[in-house]
Motif scaffolding. Structure first.
Motif, short mmCIF file in Angstrom:
data_model
loop_
_atom_site.label_atom_id
_atom_site.label_comp_id
_atom_site.label_asym_id
_atom_site.label_seq_id
_atom_site.Cartn_x
_atom_site.Cartn_y
_atom_site.Cartn_z
N ALA A 37 9.16 11.71 5.31
CA ALA A 37 10.46 12.37 5.11
C ALA A 37 11.29 11.64 4.06
O ALA A 37 11.97 12.27 3.24
CB ALA A 37 11.22 12.42 6.43
N ALA A 38 11.24 10.31 4.07
CA ALA A 38 11.98 9.53 3.07
C ALA A 38 11.44 9.80 1.67
O ALA A 38 12.22 10.01 0.72
CB ALA A 38 11.89 8.05 3.40
N ALA A 54 0.83 -1.21 0.00
CA ALA A 54 0.00 0.00 0.00
C ALA A 54 0.87 1.26 0.00
O ALA A 54 0.68 2.17 -0.82
CB ALA A 54 -0.94 0.00 1.20
N LEU A 55 1.85 1.31 0.91
CA LEU A 55 2.69 2.51 1.00
C LEU A 55 3.70 2.58 -0.15
O LEU A 55 4.07 3.68 -0.58
CB LEU A 55 3.43 2.52 2.35
N THR A 56 4.12 1.43 -0.66
CA THR A 56 5.03 1.44 -1.82
C THR A 56 4.32 2.00 -3.05
O THR A 56 4.87 2.83 -3.77
CB THR A 56 5.54 0.03 -2.11
N LEU A 57 3.09 1.53 -3.29
CA LEU A 57 2.33 2.02 -4.43
C LEU A 57 2.02 3.51 -4.28
O LEU A 57 2.15 4.28 -5.25
CB LEU A 57 1.02 1.23 -4.56
N ALA A 58 1.64 3.93 -3.08
CA ALA A 58 1.33 5.35 -2.85
C ALA A 58 2.57 6.21 -3.06
O ALA A 58 2.49 7.29 -3.67
CB ALA A 58 0.78 5.54 -1.44
N ALA A 59 3.72 5.74 -2.58
CA ALA A 59 4.96 6.50 -2.77
C ALA A 59 5.33 6.59 -4.24
O ALA A 59 5.78 7.64 -4.71
CB ALA A 59 6.09 5.85 -1.98
N LEU A 103 12.60 1.99 -2.61
CA LEU A 103 13.37 2.43 -1.44
C LEU A 103 12.45 2.74 -0.27
O LEU A 103 12.76 2.40 0.88
CB LEU A 103 14.20 3.65 -1.81
N VAL A 104 11.32 3.38 -0.54
CA VAL A 104 10.36 3.67 0.54
C VAL A 104 9.80 2.37 1.11
O VAL A 104 9.63 2.22 2.33
CB VAL A 104 9.23 4.58 0.03
N GLY A 105 9.51 1.41 0.24
CA GLY A 105 9.02 0.11 0.71
C GLY A 105 10.02 -0.59 1.61
O GLY A 105 9.65 -1.20 2.62
N GLN A 106 11.31 -0.51 1.27
CA GLN A 106 12.35 -1.10 2.11
C GLN A 106 12.39 -0.41 3.47
O GLN A 106 12.56 -1.06 4.51
CB GLN A 106 13.70 -0.97 1.41
#
Length: 252
Positions: free
Chosen positions: A212-213, A156-161, A188-191
């Motif tokens: 922030a990332a 979810a957060l990887t796709l949003a990023a 990178l955000v997913g990691q």
């Protein structure tokens, strides 16, 4: 139609559906409830409406309007998540009014941003950029507070990023769609999300670090593409991220 979908979800009570899936010896629970279904329906309806609004814009010149309805669809989907957690009815109605106004603003902002010669374009681009980051913050907050499992939080957060980076890079660079750069930022955000998930951080601290990332990585690519001095890029990015780390530790 978007607001009607949210209202129906508020008054209708349909039992949630759960199913256990075993993958590589690990049992994963898949839960689908009314809020999930409505969020997906609203996202598709918004995308269809945005495509209808933008497809005949003279500056598109026969190009696809797909990139311009990504952010409206994400806004409609994420904007409905806080409504499902509203403690009482009057707060829910206020949230519905704010969400509806926000969807209208992002649709208008995207329409303005299509024309780079429009005098309102810089203001619209700034507003859309800020909204993209706010949506990431809201999504991360809702996932963290709800105790969602890691195997759902990461995608979810990887796709949003990735979607946020794709749109923000285009708004700031105006040189096409930087798919590979946005994909790298998403990975990178997913990691980072995977590394932060099990740390003893508060929900606010977790969300601040993720945001922030995302912001720092986008800034790095923008500055490198604009050929700014590497030392200045690194110093600026580290300063922003260290401030975020200090705030996150202070709020944890």
């Amino acid at each position: 139609m978007i607001l009607l979908a949210y209202v129906l979800a508020f008054f209708m009570r349909i039992p949630s559906w759960e199913s256990d899936i075993t993958f590589l010896g690990v049992t994963l629970t898949l839960r689908i409830n009314m809020n999930t279904v409505v969020a997906l329906i609203v996202a598709f309806v918004t995308a269809a409406g945005a495509d209808w609004l933008y497809h005949d814009h003279p500056r598109l010149e026969g190009k696809s309007s797909l990139p311009h309805w990504l952010l409206p669809a994400l806004t409609a989907m994420v904007g409905g998540l806080p409504l499902s957690q509203a403690p009482n009815s009057w707060i829910w109605w206020i949230g519905l009014a704010i969400g509806g106004s926000l969807i209208i603003l992002v649709l208008v902002g995207e329409y303005i941003s299509i024309d780079p010669e429009d005098t309102r374009q810089p203001l619209a681009a700034a507003g859309l950029t800020a909204l993209a980051y706010v949506l990431n913050l809201v999504l991360a907050t809702m996932l963290r507070f709800s105790g969602t499992r890691l195997y759902l939080v990461i995608p979810a957060l990887t796709l949003a990023a990735g979607l946020t980076a794709l749109r923000v890079l285009n708004l700031r660079i105006r040189s096409g769609w930087l798919v590979y750069e946005a994909g790298l930022i998403a990975i990178l955000v997913g990691q980072l999300v995977a590394g932060l998930y099990y740390l003893p951080l508060s929900a606010l601290s977790f969300c601040i670090l993720v945001l922030a990332a995302d912001f720092s990585l986008v800034s790095i690519f923008v500055n490198l593409i604009e050929e700014k001095p590497l030392r200045r890029v690194i110093l600026t990015t580290l300063t922003i991220f260290m401030i975020a780390v200090i705030v996150a530790l202070w709020t944890s």
